[in-house]
Design a protein around this motif. Structure first.
Motif, PDB file in Angstrom:
ATOM      1  N   CYS A   1      72.453  35.810  -9.007  1.00 19.06           N
ATOM      2  CA  CYS A   1      72.035  35.372  -8.249  1.00 19.06           C
ATOM      3  C   CYS A   1      72.998  35.231  -6.825  1.00 19.06           C
ATOM      4  O   CYS A   1      72.671  34.164  -6.067  1.00 19.06           O
ATOM      5  CB  CYS A   1      71.627  34.244  -9.126  1.00 19.06           C
ATOM      6  N   ALA A   2      74.194  35.701  -7.128  1.00 20.46           N
ATOM      7  CA  ALA A   2      75.227  35.504  -6.329  1.00 20.46           C
ATOM      8  C   ALA A   2      74.796  35.986  -4.573  1.00 20.46           C
ATOM      9  O   ALA A   2      75.089  36.053  -3.670  1.00 20.46           O
ATOM     10  CB  ALA A   2      76.654  36.352  -6.685  1.00 20.46           C
ATOM     11  N   THR A   3      73.702  36.928  -4.560  1.00 20.80           N
ATOM     12  CA  THR A   3      73.143  37.564  -4.189  1.00 20.80           C
ATOM     13  C   THR A   3      71.737  36.362  -2.808  1.00 20.80           C
ATOM     14  O   THR A   3      71.809  37.323  -1.433  1.00 20.80           O
ATOM     15  CB  THR A   3      71.917  38.512  -3.878  1.00 20.80           C
ATOM     16  N   TYR A   4      72.197  35.727  -3.219  1.00 18.87           N
ATOM     17  CA  TYR A   4      71.345  33.990  -2.344  1.00 18.87           C
ATOM     18  C   TYR A   4      72.001  33.785  -1.961  1.00 18.87           C
ATOM     19  O   TYR A   4      71.589  33.204  -1.003  1.00 18.87           O
ATOM     20  CB  TYR A   4      69.881  33.103  -3.700  1.00 18.87           C
ATOM     21  N   GLY A   5      73.537  33.641  -2.347  1.00 20.84           N
ATOM     22  CA  GLY A   5      74.018  32.658  -1.725  1.00 20.84           C
ATOM     23  C   GLY A   5      74.348  30.895  -1.591  1.00 20.84           C
ATOM     24  O   GLY A   5      74.138  30.992  -2.749  1.00 20.84           O
ATOM     25  N   ASN A   6      74.026  30.367  -1.269  1.00 24.88           N
ATOM     26  CA  ASN A   6      73.881  28.945  -1.615  1.00 24.88           C
ATOM     27  C   ASN A   6      72.939  28.141  -1.278  1.00 24.88           C
ATOM     28  O   ASN A   6      72.181  28.721  -0.448  1.00 24.88           O
ATOM     29  CB  ASN A   6      75.207  28.285  -0.306  1.00 24.88           C
ATOM     30  N   PRO A   7      72.854  27.388  -2.288  1.00 22.83           N
ATOM     31  CA  PRO A   7      71.099  27.575  -3.142  1.00 22.83           C
ATOM     32  C   PRO A   7      70.172  26.586  -1.922  1.00 22.83           C
ATOM     33  O   PRO A   7      70.999  25.617  -1.556  1.00 22.83           O
ATOM     34  CB  PRO A   7      70.963  27.138  -4.366  1.00 22.83           C
ATOM     35  N   GLN A   8      69.217  26.926  -1.344  1.00 22.70           N
ATOM     36  CA  GLN A   8      68.393  25.779  -0.546  1.00 22.70           C
ATOM     37  C   GLN A   8      67.945  25.557  -1.372  1.00 22.70           C
ATOM     38  O   GLN A   8      66.928  24.551  -0.676  1.00 22.70           O
ATOM     39  CB  GLN A   8      68.313  27.066   0.794  1.00 22.70           C
ATOM     40  N   PHE A   9      67.474  25.879  -2.929  1.00 24.73           N
ATOM     41  CA  PHE A   9      66.729  24.939  -2.928  1.00 24.73           C
ATOM     42  C   PHE A   9      65.984  25.349  -5.131  1.00 24.73           C
ATOM     43  O   PHE A   9      67.180  25.802  -5.296  1.00 24.73           O
ATOM     44  CB  PHE A   9      64.934  25.410  -2.810  1.00 24.73           C
TER      45      PHE A   9
ATOM     46  N   GLU B   1      62.540  33.739  -7.005  1.00 22.83           N
ATOM     47  CA  GLU B   1      62.968  34.792  -5.833  1.00 22.83           C
ATOM     48  C   GLU B   1      62.556  35.064  -4.360  1.00 22.83           C
ATOM     49  O   GLU B   1      63.153  36.798  -3.237  1.00 22.83           O
ATOM     50  CB  GLU B   1      62.441  36.556  -6.588  1.00 22.83           C
ATOM     51  N   LYS B   2      61.992  33.756  -4.266  1.00 26.51           N
ATOM     52  CA  LYS B   2      61.268  34.204  -2.863  1.00 26.51           C
ATOM     53  C   LYS B   2      62.487  33.626  -2.062  1.00 26.51           C
ATOM     54  O   LYS B   2      62.653  33.219  -0.384  1.00 26.51           O
ATOM     55  CB  LYS B   2      60.558  33.209  -2.381  1.00 26.51           C
ATOM     56  N   HIS B   3      63.503  32.709  -2.782  1.00 27.40           N
ATOM     57  CA  HIS B   3      64.831  32.451  -1.697  1.00 27.40           C
ATOM     58  C   HIS B   3      65.552  33.421  -1.094  1.00 27.40           C
ATOM     59  O   HIS B   3      65.641  34.745  -1.450  1.00 27.40           O
ATOM     60  CB  HIS B   3      65.644  31.672  -2.844  1.00 27.40           C
ATOM     61  N   GLY B   4      65.756  32.811  -0.321  1.00 30.85           N
ATOM     62  CA  GLY B   4      66.403  33.927   0.358  1.00 30.85           C
ATOM     63  C   GLY B   4      67.480  34.455   0.848  1.00 30.85           C
ATOM     64  O   GLY B   4      68.367  33.931   0.044  1.00 30.85           O
ATOM     65  N   GLN B   5      68.151  35.952   0.853  1.00 29.02           N
ATOM     66  CA  GLN B   5      69.757  36.323   0.007  1.00 29.02           C
ATOM     67  C   GLN B   5      70.170  36.585   1.685  1.00 29.02           C
ATOM     68  O   GLN B   5      70.388  36.900   2.556  1.00 29.02           O
ATOM     69  CB  GLN B   5      68.612  37.404  -0.402  1.00 29.02           C
ATOM     70  N   ASN B   6      71.404  35.271   1.521  1.00 29.02           N
ATOM     71  CA  ASN B   6      72.702  35.066   2.445  1.00 29.02           C
ATOM     72  C   ASN B   6      73.767  34.795   1.646  1.00 29.02           C
ATOM     73  O   ASN B   6      74.154  33.765   1.159  1.00 29.02           O
ATOM     74  CB  ASN B   6      72.284  34.098   3.052  1.00 29.02           C
ATOM     75  N   PRO B   7      73.811  36.018   0.744  1.00 29.13           N
ATOM     76  CA  PRO B   7      75.294  36.416  -0.218  1.00 29.13           C
ATOM     77  C   PRO B   7      76.774  35.856   0.480  1.00 29.13           C
ATOM     78  O   PRO B   7      76.925  35.766   2.118  1.00 29.13           O
ATOM     79  CB  PRO B   7      75.806  37.559  -0.638  1.00 29.13           C
ATOM     80  N   VAL B   8      77.459  34.933   0.358  1.00 27.84           N
ATOM     81  CA  VAL B   8      78.621  34.357   0.937  1.00 27.84           C
ATOM     82  C   VAL B   8      79.857  34.848  -0.048  1.00 27.84           C
ATOM     83  O   VAL B   8      80.695  34.883   0.904  1.00 27.84           O
ATOM     84  CB  VAL B   8      78.223  32.830   0.139  1.00 27.84           C
TER      85      VAL B   8
ATOM     86  N   LYS C   1      77.512  40.590  -1.445  1.00 29.67           N
ATOM     87  CA  LYS C   1      77.270  41.263  -0.351  1.00 29.67           C
ATOM     88  C   LYS C   1      76.695  43.105  -1.180  1.00 29.67           C
ATOM     89  O   LYS C   1      75.651  43.916  -0.389  1.00 29.67           O
ATOM     90  CB  LYS C   1      78.119  40.888   0.486  1.00 29.67           C
ATOM     91  N   THR C   2      77.827  43.115  -1.907  1.00 31.69           N
ATOM     92  CA  THR C   2      77.722  44.603  -2.534  1.00 31.69           C
ATOM     93  C   THR C   2      75.917  44.771  -3.250  1.00 31.69           C
ATOM     94  O   THR C   2      75.810  46.116  -3.004  1.00 31.69           O
ATOM     95  CB  THR C   2      79.128  45.206  -3.583  1.00 31.69           C
ATOM     96  N   LYS C   3      75.930  43.881  -3.967  1.00 34.87           N
ATOM     97  CA  LYS C   3      75.014  43.760  -4.389  1.00 34.87           C
ATOM     98  C   LYS C   3      73.542  44.233  -3.926  1.00 34.87           C
ATOM     99  O   LYS C   3      72.374  44.406  -4.207  1.00 34.87           O
ATOM    100  CB  LYS C   3      74.677  42.998  -5.592  1.00 34.87           C
ATOM    101  N   PHE C   4      73.791  42.708  -3.025  1.00 36.41           N
ATOM    102  CA  PHE C   4      72.373  42.688  -1.640  1.00 36.41           C
ATOM    103  C   PHE C   4      71.912  43.909  -0.796  1.00 36.41           C
ATOM    104  O   PHE C   4      71.605  44.624  -0.643  1.00 36.41           O
ATOM    105  CB  PHE C   4      73.229  41.503  -0.831  1.00 36.41           C
TER     106      PHE C   4
END
Ligand code: UFG
Length: 329
Positions: A118-126, A131-138, A143-146
């Motif tokens: 779930c770290a591929t999502y980055g900071n939760p927007q909702f 899985e539709k949540h944008g992927q913006n790893p922080v 990032k490696t997983k992304f």
């Protein structure tokens, strides 16, 4: 004889997946460099000690065993360390995965199950996150997983390697039957650390911040039992074999518990009082992470069977007593 290759099968999540694969009568080969894995976790099945940074060791393993599918758990997963030493993470988690995929291509192996986060999502927007949540790893770990998730899309198009990606929330708990469980060095995860405080192995537990935007001010996480994660991998493998369709899924319990709630639950289950110290926030911790797991329930017909928090903590507690004996001897 055809084998499922489990890279990282001597580690925490990998060893539980091996247990589930064996229950389903799959032939399993474990490939592990034993840097973080434990030889003790691999019993009575083929074990190949090798390193994914040594492409010839991967080739030798594929030469020795007739591999039909690969499950890939080998990764470094300390978020904080990945910030301090990203190179270590990009080489181990990305380059070494490329080596593995290269050998799969050479040997015409087309089924790949990948541990993501779930770290591929980055900071939760909702919340809950689907899985539709944008992927913006922080952080570099996420990032490696992304990156590997994206590489897999290209490898499917060009080389026909089909994949299932699982994005885990907080893996926790331990096998109810085998002597396997969480055994990290150093340990950084909340539940084992709290249980160490309960057993007296540590004096106390530091809560990383109590000024988060949650009811009691401490971070909320979705703790998913490692057996439920392992079971999802079997369903994913069977789905891939049956449909040939690549896909990606969250694996979470869809329930959130705060750090304070986890400590209280651990006190209740162990019967021991745990000293709590309020410390600084840990960098990069979002207030709340909770999964929406409806996709995996619908598509793979998965449902969590062991992820009520009581079973999660109780199984981890039982495992820790065994581990403490193992370490002493
Ligand atoms: N925490 C404490 N004290 C501790 C340890 C943890 O208060 O001594 C808190 C953390 O701040 C966090 C919660 O407990 O709020 C859970 O922390 P863990 O370290 O157990 O787990 P994380 O949520 O940080 O990490 C997990 C996986 C990572 C993954 C990450 C995604 O272990 O691999 O979720 O957010 F990247």
């Amino acid at each position: 004889m055809k084998y499922i290759l489990v890279c990282g099968g001597a580690g925490y999540i990998g060893s539980h997946c091996v247990e589930e694969l064996l229950k389903k009568k799959y032939n399993v080969v474990v490939f592990d460099n034993l840097v973080y894995g434990h030889r003790e976790f691999v019993e009575d099945i083929p074990f190949f000690e090798g390193d994914l940074n040594d492409i010839d060791s991967i080739r030798n393993c594929f030469k020795k065993y007739n591999i039909e599918s690969v499950m890939h758990f080998s990764a470094f997963a300390y978020v904080g360390e990945s910030v301090i030493d990203p190179q270590k993470y990009y080489f181990n988690n990305v380059v070494n995965t490329l080596n593995l995929l290269k050998v799969m291509n050479e040997f015409n192996v087309k089924e790949f199950i990948f541990s993501s986060t779930c770290a591929t999502y980055g900071n939760p927007q909702f919340i809950p996150m689907n899985e539709k949540h944008g992927q913006n790893p922080v952080n570099p770990y996420g990032k490696t997983k992304f990156f590997v998730e994206n590489i897999l899309k290209d490898y499917e198009k060009s080389y026909g390697i089909k994949h299932i990606i699982f994005r885990y929330f907080n893996a926790a708990g331990a096998s109810l039957t085998k002597n396997i469980g969480e055994w990290h060095n150093p340990e950084t995860h909340l539940i084992p650390l709290v249980l160490d405080a309960a057993s007296g192995k540590r004096k106390n537990i530091t809560i990383f911040g109590d000024d988060y935007n949650t009811a009691d001010g401490t971070c909320i996480r979705d703790y998913i039992h490692v057996i439920d994660i392992a079971h999802a991998h079997i369903l994913g493998l069977e789905y891939l074999k049956k449909t040939g369709d690549s896909d990606f899924f969250n694996i979470g319990s869809e329930k959130g518990f705060s750090v304070q709630e986890i400590i209280s639950k651990c006190e209740e289950i162990t019967g021991n009082k745990i000293e709590r110290i309020i410390g600084q926030r840990r960098e990069g911790d979002p207030d709340i992470l909770i999964a929406d797991s409806s996709k995996i329930k619908k598509v793979l017909k998965w449902k969590p069977r062991f992820s009520d928090i009581h079973t999660v903590i109780e199984s981890a507690w039982k495992w820790q007593s065994k581990l403490n004996l193992l370490i002493k001897n």
